[in-house]
Design a protein around this motif. Sequence first.
Motif, PDB file in Angstrom:
ATOM      1  N   SER A   1     -52.110  59.179 -15.337  1.00 28.62           N
ATOM      2  CA  SER A   1     -52.524  58.665 -13.955  1.00 28.62           C
ATOM      3  C   SER A   1     -52.324  57.259 -14.339  1.00 28.62           C
ATOM      4  O   SER A   1     -53.085  56.295 -14.496  1.00 28.62           O
ATOM      5  N   PRO A   2     -51.417  56.975 -13.471  1.00 26.36           N
ATOM      6  CA  PRO A   2     -50.848  55.286 -12.948  1.00 26.36           C
ATOM      7  C   PRO A   2     -51.951  54.936 -11.735  1.00 26.36           C
ATOM      8  O   PRO A   2     -52.611  56.047 -10.860  1.00 26.36           O
ATOM      9  N   THR A   3     -52.111  54.074 -11.083  1.00 26.63           N
ATOM     10  CA  THR A   3     -53.688  53.221 -10.651  1.00 26.63           C
ATOM     11  C   THR A   3     -52.053  52.842  -8.709  1.00 26.63           C
ATOM     12  O   THR A   3     -51.330  52.219  -9.015  1.00 26.63           O
ATOM     13  N   ALA A   4     -53.143  53.312  -7.788  1.00 30.32           N
ATOM     14  CA  ALA A   4     -52.427  52.071  -6.544  1.00 30.32           C
ATOM     15  C   ALA A   4     -53.866  51.967  -6.003  1.00 30.32           C
ATOM     16  O   ALA A   4     -54.867  52.597  -5.887  1.00 30.32           O
ATOM     17  N   TYR A   5     -53.679  50.893  -4.721  1.00 34.15           N
ATOM     18  CA  TYR A   5     -54.842  50.359  -3.801  1.00 34.15           C
ATOM     19  C   TYR A   5     -53.923  50.019  -2.627  1.00 34.15           C
ATOM     20  O   TYR A   5     -52.677  50.008  -2.391  1.00 34.15           O
ATOM     21  N   ILE A   6     -54.646  50.782  -2.093  1.00 35.54           N
ATOM     22  CA  ILE A   6     -54.701  49.537  -0.637  1.00 35.54           C
ATOM     23  C   ILE A   6     -55.616  49.352  -0.205  1.00 35.54           C
ATOM     24  O   ILE A   6     -56.652  49.081  -0.785  1.00 35.54           O
TER      25      ILE A   6
ATOM     26  N   VAL B   1     -54.002  42.595  -6.452  1.00 35.21           N
ATOM     27  CA  VAL B   1     -53.431  44.084  -7.167  1.00 35.21           C
ATOM     28  C   VAL B   1     -54.102  43.734  -8.164  1.00 35.21           C
ATOM     29  O   VAL B   1     -53.558  45.150  -8.759  1.00 35.21           O
ATOM     30  N   ALA B   2     -53.676  42.372  -9.030  1.00 32.48           N
ATOM     31  CA  ALA B   2     -54.142  42.248 -10.314  1.00 32.48           C
ATOM     32  C   ALA B   2     -55.751  42.117 -10.464  1.00 32.48           C
ATOM     33  O   ALA B   2     -55.890  42.984 -12.043  1.00 32.48           O
ATOM     34  N   ALA B   3     -55.544  42.156 -10.139  1.00 32.51           N
ATOM     35  CA  ALA B   3     -57.801  42.388  -9.803  1.00 32.51           C
ATOM     36  C   ALA B   3     -58.521  43.820 -10.275  1.00 32.51           C
ATOM     37  O   ALA B   3     -59.277  43.757 -10.479  1.00 32.51           O
ATOM     38  N   LEU B   4     -57.776  44.508  -9.440  1.00 31.35           N
ATOM     39  CA  LEU B   4     -57.456  46.159  -8.739  1.00 31.35           C
ATOM     40  C   LEU B   4     -57.149  46.579 -10.389  1.00 31.35           C
ATOM     41  O   LEU B   4     -56.960  47.267 -10.620  1.00 31.35           O
ATOM     42  N   GLU B   5     -56.106  45.680 -11.036  1.00 32.03           N
ATOM     43  CA  GLU B   5     -55.594  46.593 -12.146  1.00 32.03           C
ATOM     44  C   GLU B   5     -54.304  47.750 -11.719  1.00 32.03           C
ATOM     45  O   GLU B   5     -54.502  48.453 -11.536  1.00 32.03           O
ATOM     46  N   ALA B   6     -54.070  47.462 -10.528  1.00 30.30           N
ATOM     47  CA  ALA B   6     -53.249  48.299  -9.821  1.00 30.30           C
ATOM     48  C   ALA B   6     -51.493  48.155 -10.211  1.00 30.30           C
ATOM     49  O   ALA B   6     -51.063  47.235 -10.149  1.00 30.30           O
ATOM     50  N   ASP B   7     -51.177  49.672 -10.419  1.00 28.83           N
ATOM     51  CA  ASP B   7     -50.120  49.636 -10.941  1.00 28.83           C
ATOM     52  C   ASP B   7     -48.706  49.781  -9.320  1.00 28.83           C
ATOM     53  O   ASP B   7     -47.954  48.893  -9.299  1.00 28.83           O
TER      54      ASP B   7
ATOM     55  N   PRO C   1     -47.146  37.641 -13.163  1.00 31.38           N
ATOM     56  CA  PRO C   1     -46.662  37.152 -13.880  1.00 31.38           C
ATOM     57  C   PRO C   1     -46.455  36.118 -14.795  1.00 31.38           C
ATOM     58  O   PRO C   1     -46.815  35.707 -15.589  1.00 31.38           O
ATOM     59  N   GLU C   2     -46.321  35.253 -13.281  1.00 31.60           N
ATOM     60  CA  GLU C   2     -46.293  33.789 -14.591  1.00 31.60           C
ATOM     61  C   GLU C   2     -48.431  33.913 -14.837  1.00 31.60           C
ATOM     62  O   GLU C   2     -48.195  32.770 -15.911  1.00 31.60           O
ATOM     63  N   LEU C   3     -48.648  34.735 -13.868  1.00 32.83           N
ATOM     64  CA  LEU C   3     -50.566  33.870 -14.961  1.00 32.83           C
ATOM     65  C   LEU C   3     -50.534  35.013 -15.828  1.00 32.83           C
ATOM     66  O   LEU C   3     -51.498  35.401 -15.843  1.00 32.83           O
ATOM     67  N   GLY C   4     -49.534  35.664 -16.457  1.00 32.23           N
ATOM     68  CA  GLY C   4     -49.785  37.192 -17.469  1.00 32.23           C
ATOM     69  C   GLY C   4     -50.526  38.592 -17.002  1.00 32.23           C
ATOM     70  O   GLY C   4     -50.573  39.267 -18.050  1.00 32.23           O
ATOM     71  N   TYR C   5     -50.496  38.432 -15.940  1.00 34.14           N
ATOM     72  CA  TYR C   5     -50.186  40.052 -15.130  1.00 34.14           C
ATOM     73  C   TYR C   5     -48.781  40.767 -14.640  1.00 34.14           C
ATOM     74  O   TYR C   5     -47.608  40.177 -14.804  1.00 34.14           O
ATOM     75  N   SER C   6     -49.397  41.874 -14.730  1.00 31.20           N
ATOM     76  CA  SER C   6     -47.580  42.934 -14.830  1.00 31.20           C
ATOM     77  C   SER C   6     -47.135  42.561 -13.225  1.00 31.20           C
ATOM     78  O   SER C   6     -48.078  42.397 -12.192  1.00 31.20           O
ATOM     79  N   LYS C   7     -46.436  43.362 -13.189  1.00 31.41           N
ATOM     80  CA  LYS C   7     -45.547  43.010 -11.844  1.00 31.41           C
ATOM     81  C   LYS C   7     -45.609  44.230 -10.749  1.00 31.41           C
ATOM     82  O   LYS C   7     -45.210  45.396 -10.936  1.00 31.41           O
ATOM     83  N   PRO C   8     -45.727  44.776  -9.921  1.00 30.78           N
ATOM     84  CA  PRO C   8     -46.880  46.009  -9.287  1.00 30.78           C
ATOM     85  C   PRO C   8     -45.598  46.791  -8.532  1.00 30.78           C
ATOM     86  O   PRO C   8     -44.742  45.462  -8.366  1.00 30.78           O
TER      87      PRO C   8
END
Length: 345
Positions: A32-37, A171-177, A197-204
């Motif tokens: 279950s990857p995550t998505a947000y709008i 995007v990062a705060a909601l941990e959305a892929d 990525p510069e802040l240490g989060y993954s690229k959505p």
Amino acid sequence: MDTAERTELVTRFTEEVVEASEIETLFEERESPTAYIGYAPTGEMHIGHFTTMRKLADFIDAGLDVTVLVADLHAHLDDAKSPFELLDARSEYYETAIRAMIDAAGGDTESVSFVRGTDYQLEEPYTMDLYRTIAETTISRAQRAGSEVIRQSENPKLGGLVYTLMQSLDVAALEADIAYGGIDQRGIYMLARERLPELGYSKPACVFAPLLSGLTGGKMSASEAGSKINLTDDDEAVGSKIEGAYCPAGEIEDNGVLEYLRFLVFPVFEERGERFTVERPAEYGGDLEYDSYGDLEADFVSGDLHPADLKPAASAAISDVIDPVRERLLAEPELLASAYPETHS
RNA sequence: CCGCCCUUAGCUCAGACUGGUAGAGCAGUCGACUGUAGAUCGACUUGCCCCCCGUUCAAAUCGGGGAGGGCGGACCA
């Protein structure tokens, strides 16, 4: 459902996907990857919102974990579109309307999480990231990223720039892929892909919905009532807007009527197992029935289906799809009245 | 804190110097023409002229004050 099918479901009826291969990888790696709008609760919701909500049903069916953000702070940051005092009322209205649309589209609202901007955007970790980003982003970079989203004016406020940076952090705060939104959001999510990525989060990964044409030709406009159908328009209002809609025979370009059928009516009818029926006088060939939008478009382009016959059928179908949402909003008139005291009191 | 500029129809603006209660374009509404709409013609609608006070027979227009918006300068222990 295999990975290819899930990916197809997520990407169908979209304007652009960045990148489809990344979405496939997500499905391969996780159940279950995550998505947000996100939606900023500003003006009243309309049929354009409905088409993007409809898509959430696909996301849910594909097994994505969906989050809807009601971005209350954003609604004020963008040129104070919503006054501070109305943020709460409008957020409540948006949430109700969104649930109703997902229901009407055949999606399961139980599996959707709703979050409000102020639930986390005032917390320290988010705020720290925001200040870092503010310090590291040039004005012109932020302007470029948000230019299709933020209201442009001769004397722009700082809020619009902060809005843009916040959305990329959401995007990062909601941990959305996967970040999902209209194609107008592209600039902001490309900034997110570049900076997170510069802040240490993954690229959505990103999925972009098409923006529907307005009914009067050209873009849908918030300030032009006749260019869009509101969720609370009654049958008569829907009928007269469709009747007045720009709809040249055989032409697909800028044809809002066809787009509504393609992105909203047919997917919903398919979900319900219904057919689209066009009642037509015998002198023009009698009634028609369609199971797919493709068939209808082919007939329209060839001239076998005339706009004057299509329009009433489209009105009826649109009214039908909107009806449950309309019923729900009208059942709670105080929601609209407190969210839009100027127009609904 | 100081100075300068702006505020007129839903929108963009003209009119102000040479006072006589307002105009254009776009938008909108309605007809004609198309089996829809648009395009094209034809007609029509729309205003606390930012607010208050004053001058005047008469103020969008002149004078004073104020509000909102913009720009610049100064102050920088």
